[in-house]
Design an enzyme around this catalytic site. Structure first.
Site, PDB file in Angstrom:
ATOM      1  N   ARG A 264      -0.266  -6.118 -19.569  1.00  0.00           N
ATOM      2  CA  ARG A 264      -1.280  -6.464 -18.525  1.00  0.00           C
ATOM      3  C   ARG A 264      -1.538  -8.055 -18.790  1.00  0.00           C
ATOM      4  O   ARG A 264      -1.579  -8.909 -17.471  1.00  0.00           O
ATOM      5  CB  ARG A 264      -2.107  -5.400 -18.259  1.00  0.00           C
ATOM      6  CG  ARG A 264      -1.616  -4.134 -17.553  1.00  0.00           C
ATOM      7  CD  ARG A 264      -2.995  -3.388 -17.210  1.00  0.00           C
ATOM      8  NE  ARG A 264      -3.690  -2.885 -18.438  1.00  0.00           N
ATOM      9  CZ  ARG A 264      -3.650  -1.415 -18.802  1.00  0.00           C
ATOM     10  NH1 ARG A 264      -3.083  -0.726 -18.032  1.00  0.00           N
ATOM     11  NH2 ARG A 264      -4.513  -1.097 -19.608  1.00  0.00           N
ATOM     12  N   PHE A 279       2.154   1.195  -8.226  1.00  0.00           N
ATOM     13  CA  PHE A 279       1.652   2.057  -9.016  1.00  0.00           C
ATOM     14  C   PHE A 279       0.327   1.742 -10.033  1.00  0.00           C
ATOM     15  O   PHE A 279       0.302   1.637 -11.221  1.00  0.00           O
ATOM     16  CB  PHE A 279       2.559   2.657 -10.140  1.00  0.00           C
ATOM     17  CG  PHE A 279       3.806   3.126  -9.441  1.00  0.00           C
ATOM     18  CD1 PHE A 279       4.333   4.140  -9.005  1.00  0.00           C
ATOM     19  CD2 PHE A 279       5.051   2.047  -9.162  1.00  0.00           C
ATOM     20  CE1 PHE A 279       5.332   4.560  -8.145  1.00  0.00           C
ATOM     21  CE2 PHE A 279       6.149   2.510  -8.553  1.00  0.00           C
ATOM     22  CZ  PHE A 279       6.411   3.752  -8.076  1.00  0.00           C
ATOM     23  N   ASP A 300      -1.179   2.396  -4.668  1.00  0.00           N
ATOM     24  CA  ASP A 300      -1.154   3.651  -5.503  1.00  0.00           C
ATOM     25  C   ASP A 300      -1.296   4.773  -4.259  1.00  0.00           C
ATOM     26  O   ASP A 300      -1.690   4.755  -3.331  1.00  0.00           O
ATOM     27  CB  ASP A 300      -2.299   3.848  -6.111  1.00  0.00           C
ATOM     28  CG  ASP A 300      -2.068   4.864  -7.304  1.00  0.00           C
ATOM     29  OD1 ASP A 300      -1.652   4.558  -8.627  1.00  0.00           O
ATOM     30  OD2 ASP A 300      -2.010   6.138  -7.224  1.00  0.00           O
ATOM     31  N   ASN A 327       2.678   5.468  -0.528  1.00  0.00           N
ATOM     32  CA  ASN A 327       3.867   5.860  -1.447  1.00  0.00           C
ATOM     33  C   ASN A 327       4.537   4.645  -1.615  1.00  0.00           C
ATOM     34  O   ASN A 327       4.927   4.095  -0.808  1.00  0.00           O
ATOM     35  CB  ASN A 327       4.705   6.839  -0.838  1.00  0.00           C
ATOM     36  CG  ASN A 327       5.945   7.433  -1.648  1.00  0.00           C
ATOM     37  OD1 ASN A 327       6.389   6.543  -2.835  1.00  0.00           O
ATOM     38  ND2 ASN A 327       6.290   8.415  -1.577  1.00  0.00           N
ATOM     39  N   ALA A 328       4.532   4.138  -3.240  1.00  0.00           N
ATOM     40  CA  ALA A 328       5.206   2.879  -3.276  1.00  0.00           C
ATOM     41  C   ALA A 328       6.641   2.742  -2.890  1.00  0.00           C
ATOM     42  O   ALA A 328       7.131   1.800  -2.622  1.00  0.00           O
ATOM     43  CB  ALA A 328       5.430   2.469  -5.005  1.00  0.00           C
ATOM     44  N   ASP A 348       5.028  -0.402 -12.404  1.00  0.00           N
ATOM     45  CA  ASP A 348       4.565   0.337 -13.844  1.00  0.00           C
ATOM     46  C   ASP A 348       4.309   1.912 -12.905  1.00  0.00           C
ATOM     47  O   ASP A 348       3.133   2.610 -13.167  1.00  0.00           O
ATOM     48  CB  ASP A 348       3.107  -0.015 -14.137  1.00  0.00           C
ATOM     49  CG  ASP A 348       2.831   0.756 -15.481  1.00  0.00           C
ATOM     50  OD1 ASP A 348       3.584   1.323 -16.023  1.00  0.00           O
ATOM     51  OD2 ASP A 348       1.333   0.767 -15.552  1.00  0.00           O
ATOM     52  N   CYS A 388       7.807   4.376 -18.826  1.00  0.00           N
ATOM     53  CA  CYS A 388       7.034   5.083 -19.758  1.00  0.00           C
ATOM     54  C   CYS A 388       8.095   6.509 -20.179  1.00  0.00           C
ATOM     55  O   CYS A 388       7.337   7.229 -20.956  1.00  0.00           O
ATOM     56  CB  CYS A 388       5.775   5.356 -19.831  1.00  0.00           C
ATOM     57  SG  CYS A 388       5.513   5.926 -18.237  1.00  0.00           S
TER      58      CYS A 388
HETATM   59  N1  SAH Z   1      -0.417   0.806 -13.789  1.00  0.00           N
HETATM   60  C1  SAH Z   1      -1.397   1.484 -14.254  1.00  0.00           C
HETATM   61  C2  SAH Z   1      -1.041   2.627 -14.745  1.00  0.00           C
HETATM   62  C3  SAH Z   1      -0.290   3.465 -13.704  1.00  0.00           C
HETATM   63  S1  SAH Z   1      -0.025   5.100 -13.732  1.00  0.00           S
HETATM   64  C4  SAH Z   1      -2.258   0.637 -15.160  1.00  0.00           C
HETATM   65  O1  SAH Z   1      -1.852  -0.147 -15.723  1.00  0.00           O
HETATM   66  O2  SAH Z   1      -3.365   1.268 -15.495  1.00  0.00           O
HETATM   67  C5  SAH Z   1       0.915   5.772 -12.688  1.00  0.00           C
HETATM   68  C6  SAH Z   1       0.073   5.574 -10.963  1.00  0.00           C
HETATM   69  O3  SAH Z   1       1.254   5.891 -10.309  1.00  0.00           O
HETATM   70  C7  SAH Z   1      -0.739   6.737 -10.851  1.00  0.00           C
HETATM   71  O4  SAH Z   1      -2.036   6.217 -10.579  1.00  0.00           O
HETATM   72  C8  SAH Z   1      -0.235   7.466  -9.809  1.00  0.00           C
HETATM   73  O5  SAH Z   1      -1.095   7.826  -8.835  1.00  0.00           O
HETATM   74  C9  SAH Z   1       0.733   6.591  -9.243  1.00  0.00           C
HETATM   75  N2  SAH Z   1       1.741   7.167  -8.229  1.00  0.00           N
HETATM   76  C10 SAH Z   1       2.764   8.083  -8.525  1.00  0.00           C
HETATM   77  N3  SAH Z   1       3.608   8.402  -7.670  1.00  0.00           N
HETATM   78  C11 SAH Z   1       3.178   7.153  -6.690  1.00  0.00           C
HETATM   79  C12 SAH Z   1       4.049   6.768  -5.722  1.00  0.00           C
HETATM   80  N4  SAH Z   1       5.144   7.451  -5.322  1.00  0.00           N
HETATM   81  N5  SAH Z   1       3.559   5.836  -4.897  1.00  0.00           N
HETATM   82  C13 SAH Z   1       2.290   5.110  -5.519  1.00  0.00           C
HETATM   83  N6  SAH Z   1       2.069   5.654  -6.455  1.00  0.00           N
HETATM   84  C14 SAH Z   1       2.415   6.501  -7.199  1.00  0.00           C
END
Ligand code: SAH
Length: 444
Positions: A264, A279, A300, A327-328, A348, A388
């Site tokens: 980050r 995300f 998110d 939804n991303a 991510d 991950c």
């Molecule tokens: N980037 C963050 C960690 C991400 S964890 C950091 O660095 O701290 C993954 C995240 O993706 C979670 O918060 C979850 O709510 C979100 N997520 C899961 N599916 C998703 C989707 N389809 N669209 C958007 N967000 C999503």
């Protein structure tokens, strides 16, 4: 000279004599000239094993398991061990090969498919001092790679098997610890670990966050609470210059995603112009990007994640991040179809591949979001793309990203190939401990 054994015990004694004394036998001499024997049928049997040289019960490993340990792995599956009936889950066991040579000491698990988790390859006592040494070594590594004398930052102090402490995870947030005991053996010893951590890390409080799904494989209950001290409430810590907060006991998650901390900060150095953080969870990437970019959109699917992100932005006086609940996948498609352009994009996502069965679908998911990102990037734009899923290895991830780039007709420069932060080491012989991939790419 030949002797005829009068009893099985006598036969074993003679066998031992033939192979040298017990002391020398446990050194496991391996001469290059000794002929390779064909692997015996599995499972291994307990019959050939003489009395062990210590009190722990002996678990016998198949040849395949011994070879696996020799190659640096630390997990042995149930099909590769013979276990005496008296052994119970969570016990320390002595490992031997089928001929009785000492092979190490390990935690035995009665529930998980992973029956044996190696603790040491030496014939040494596994007592409180042993665990104290292991924890001290883990802390010393962090002091060396990420010194934090003021205790204002967060770090993973113990990273399970990668610190030769299987099933134990310890994160430090400022002056508080969050602990997970993920297997029978560490769960049974959690009071001892709490004592050791209190003595060695001197935290203000130790929180237990054993409310994680993986414990179900061990038949362990979901549990959270205080192990030492009082509930510290939300704990503030720094990531680079960004202030973040973790509610160690009350928070929904067990903490922040510390494995991404260095990625980050690094992503922040490349950020510029319009940035998109997909995300985002609590906005930890977005807030780093915001320091260099003009404007950041952070996405998110979870309302509470976005709320947390907005709060974090406020705490840092950052005004150029907009948190969106969406939804991303949909947002990326809509933005690219609308012809939007971004100079910096971060992807991510959560682990799309949780098991081998979901690998194909996971790869389609990774390809889809990366394809959209390549469509969105302006010339000279930077993509920070992560995975991950440990099922997806580096080569597979890179191939998938390349396919996405090719479909988008973009050429890709690799700026950095990164993994988890240095306080999340991996073991060279254990691919499962190397799960996080982070590519920093530029599209000319
Ligand atoms: N980037 C963050 C960690 C991400 S964890 C950091 O660095 O701290 C993954 C995240 O993706 C979670 O918060 C979850 O709510 C979100 N997520 C899961 N599916 C998703 C989707 N389809 N669209 C958007 N967000 C999503």
């Amino acid at each position: 000279m030949s002797e005829t054994p009068r009893s099985p015990k006598e036969a074993r004694r003679l066998e031992r004599l033939k192979h040298g004394s017990r002391a020398t036998r446990d050194v496991r001499p391996r001469s290059a000239s000794s002929p390779r024997r064909r692997a015996p049928p599995l499972p291994p049997s307990l019959e050939k094993i003489a009395a062990a040289t210590s009190d722990e019960p002996t678990v016998v490993l198949s040849r395949r398991a011994v070879a696996r340990l020799d190659q640096g792995h630390v997990w042995i599956y149930r099909s590769d061990v013979a276990v005496p009936h008296s052994v119970t889950g969570g016990q320390v066991v002595r490992l031997s090969d089928e001929r009785g040579w000492f092979a190490g000491k390990a935690f035995y698990g009665s529930q998980s498919q992973i029956a044996v988790r190696l603790l040491t390859r030496e014939d040494e006592p596994i007592d409180e001092d042993f665990f104290a040494r292991r924890i001290s070594e883990a802390i010393a590594l962090r002091d060396a790679v990420r010194p934090d004398p003021e205790r204002r930052r967060a770090a993973r102090l113990v990273h399970g098997e990668a610190d030769l402490l299987p099933g134990l995870v310890v994160d430090r947030y400022s002056d508080c610890l969050s602990v997970q005991t993920l297997i029978e053996a560490t769960d049974a010893r959690r009071e001892m670990f709490a004592d050791l951590l209190q003595r060695l890390a001197k935290p203000r409080a130790i929180v237990e966050r054993n409310d994680v799904r993986s414990r179900a494989h061990e038949e362990l209950p979901q549990r959270k609470g205080m192990l030492r001290g009082q509930d510290p409430g939300p704990v503030e810590f720094l990531e680079g210059d960004v202030k973040l907060v973790a509610d160690l006991l009350g928070g929904q998650k067990t903490g922040a995603f510390l494995d991404q901390a260095e990625n980050r900060i690094e992503a922040g150095r490349y950020a510029r112009g319009r940035a998109l953080d997909c995300f985002t969870y609590g906005g930890a990437f977005a807030l780093q990007l915001a320091r260099e970019a003009e404007r950041v959109i952070a996405v998110d699917i979870s309302e509470s994640a976005a709320a947390q992100g907005r709060e974090a932005a406020g705490r840092n006086g950052i005004r150029n991040v907009e948190f969106k609940v969406a939804n991303a996948f949909d947002l990326l498609r809509a933005e690219s179809e609308a012809g939007e352009r971004y100079d910096t994009v971060v992807l991510d996502p959560p682990a799309f591949a949780k098991s081998k069965d979901t690998l194909d679908a996971a790869l389609r998911g990774y390809k889809e979001i990366n394809l959209r990102a390549f469509h969105l990037l302006s010339p000279g734009g930077v993509l920070v793309t992560c995975s991950c899923s440990f099922q997806v290895d580096d080569a597979t991830f890179e191939r998938t990203v390349l396919q996405a780039a090719a479909d988008a007709k973009r050429t890709v420069q690799v700026i950095e190939r990164r993994g988890a932060a240095k306080d999340h080491p991996s073991l060279l012989g254990v691919p499962e401990t190397r799960y996080l991939k982070c590519l920093i790419l530029r599209v000319p």
